[in-house]
Motif scaffolding. Sequence first.
Motif, mmCIF file in Angstrom:
data_model
loop_
_atom_site.group_PDB
_atom_site.id
_atom_site.type_symbol
_atom_site.label_atom_id
_atom_site.label_comp_id
_atom_site.label_asym_id
_atom_site.label_seq_id
_atom_site.Cartn_x
_atom_site.Cartn_y
_atom_site.Cartn_z
ATOM 1 N N THR A 133 33.445 31.815 37.471
ATOM 2 C CA THR A 133 33.282 33.199 37.011
ATOM 3 C C THR A 133 32.200 33.331 35.934
ATOM 4 O OG1 THR A 133 35.047 32.928 35.367
ATOM 5 C CG2 THR A 133 35.688 33.751 37.533
ATOM 6 N N ALA A 134 31.437 32.277 35.708
ATOM 7 C CA ALA A 134 30.395 32.312 34.670
ATOM 8 C C ALA A 134 29.363 33.393 34.992
ATOM 9 C CB ALA A 134 29.714 30.957 34.565
ATOM 10 N N GLY A 135 29.078 34.243 34.010
ATOM 11 C CA GLY A 135 28.067 35.270 34.174
ATOM 12 C C GLY A 135 28.527 36.518 34.893
ATOM 13 N N TRP A 136 29.816 36.605 35.257
ATOM 14 C CA TRP A 136 30.284 37.818 35.925
ATOM 15 C C TRP A 136 30.312 38.966 34.919
ATOM 16 C CZ3 TRP A 136 34.906 36.616 39.717
ATOM 17 C CH2 TRP A 136 34.470 35.679 40.657
ATOM 18 N N PRO A 137 29.793 40.126 35.292
ATOM 19 C CA PRO A 137 29.746 41.258 34.361
ATOM 20 C C PRO A 137 31.125 41.852 34.105
ATOM 21 C CG PRO A 137 28.965 41.913 36.532
ATOM 22 C CD PRO A 137 29.161 40.429 36.585
ATOM 23 N N PRO A 138 31.279 42.616 33.015
ATOM 24 C CA PRO A 138 32.576 43.229 32.683
ATOM 25 C C PRO A 138 32.844 44.476 33.512
ATOM 26 C CG PRO A 138 30.957 43.828 31.043
ATOM 27 C CD PRO A 138 30.261 42.871 31.976
ATOM 28 N N ALA A 139 32.802 44.322 34.819
ATOM 29 C CA ALA A 139 33.087 45.418 35.743
ATOM 30 C C ALA A 139 34.194 44.973 36.680
ATOM 31 C CB ALA A 139 31.828 45.781 36.543
ATOM 32 N N SER A 140 35.153 45.838 36.949
ATOM 33 C CA SER A 140 36.274 45.444 37.800
ATOM 34 C C SER A 140 35.891 45.505 39.271
ATOM 35 C CB SER A 140 37.491 46.338 37.531
ATOM 36 O OG SER A 140 37.224 47.668 37.906
ATOM 37 N N VAL A 141 36.180 44.409 39.967
ATOM 38 C CA VAL A 141 35.974 44.336 41.411
ATOM 39 C C VAL A 141 37.166 43.601 42.012
ATOM 40 C CG1 VAL A 141 33.449 44.369 41.330
ATOM 41 C CG2 VAL A 141 34.659 42.185 41.213
ATOM 42 N N GLU A 142 37.380 43.819 43.285
ATOM 43 C CA GLU A 142 38.427 43.062 43.969
ATOM 44 C C GLU A 142 37.903 42.566 45.302
ATOM 45 O OE1 GLU A 142 41.796 45.123 45.630
ATOM 46 O OE2 GLU A 142 40.912 47.068 45.128
ATOM 47 N N GLY A 143 38.536 41.499 45.770
ATOM 48 C CA GLY A 143 38.110 40.900 47.019
ATOM 49 C C GLY A 143 39.093 39.828 47.447
ATOM 50 N N GLU A 144 38.666 39.014 48.392
ATOM 51 C CA GLU A 144 39.521 37.957 48.921
ATOM 52 C C GLU A 144 38.952 36.606 48.506
ATOM 53 O OE1 GLU A 144 43.091 37.781 51.426
ATOM 54 O OE2 GLU A 144 41.966 39.378 50.441
ATOM 55 N N LEU A 145 39.794 35.787 47.880
ATOM 56 C CA LEU A 145 39.438 34.405 47.595
ATOM 57 C C LEU A 145 39.704 33.631 48.879
ATOM 58 C CD1 LEU A 145 41.035 34.383 44.060
ATOM 59 C CD2 LEU A 145 38.606 34.036 44.531
ATOM 60 N N TRP A 146 38.644 33.269 49.554
ATOM 61 C CA TRP A 146 38.692 32.878 50.967
ATOM 62 C C TRP A 146 38.092 31.493 51.153
ATOM 63 C CZ3 TRP A 146 34.637 33.674 55.045
ATOM 64 C CH2 TRP A 146 35.160 33.642 56.336
#
Length: 291
Positions: free
Chosen positions: A81-94
């Motif tokens: 998750t390094a560098g991920w912006p402070p914005a909420s997103v959702e998805g599938e850990l696949w």
Amino acid sequence: MLPTHVPPRLRHWLTWLLLLMAASVQAADRPALWLAQKYPGGLDLQQYWVSEKYDGVRGYWDGTALWTRQGERIAAPAWFTAGWPPASVEGELWAGRGRFADAQSTTRKAEPVDAEWRRIRFMLFDAPATPGPFDARLAALARFEKTVNQPWVQAAPQWKEVSEASLMKRMARTVKEGGEGLMLHRTSALYRSGRGDDVLKLKPQDDAEAQVIGHVPGRGKYAGQTGALLVRTATGQQFRLGSGLKDADRLHPPAIGSWVTYRYRGLHDSGLPRFASYWRVREDTALLQRE
């Protein structure tokens, strides 16, 4: 930690009570995400984006950490998750088609294993905090993917189908190639939690979860083994689940209290599933009974 002088029987009940209280707090704090409904057919498909239904563990990035749909913290490696912006997103850990068990095992470890996480992709499919219709949220996902610029973070490909026949053909091909099915998302839909007709799932078979409450002894060639699981759904209905159990499952059945996924083909008038068949253990359903 309970004091050592607490009698064993009292310790057992106090431990159970503490776990129940923790689950209640977790349920209250978990993200309020959307839940898909079954595709009813006969819709104007130009009003929907279509994507593959990824068979993994649903993940929610709140801007600082990853969470499951049930509100459990996912212990991902720092580099993931390094560098991920402070914005909420959702998805599938696949982990790829047909590798649900790998995704589940990897994401549930309290201490992440780098080699296992190298196989995981975060397939983005929505941005809960982004205002506007789904089309606007797709643009937000594209920006998120471009910002992080990591090969394991991808916005799920979206496309339009021109007809019911082409949709069914695509679903059949996806399943034949090892996929689970398709998702349909209304282009104009605002983000809302709970179950609704803005997000639909299309699969060749229905599936649901139930909790194991007993093991039914086997007979004949299954004597001395488990003949069926006695299960209870989140709505309180009970039934036996024997079809689909492999020899290893009968020798070492899912533990009482665990949750399993079963497949079925429609419902009886009583509401019980028709042709129910055991599929697999679900380890991320501790709070399903609260939905």
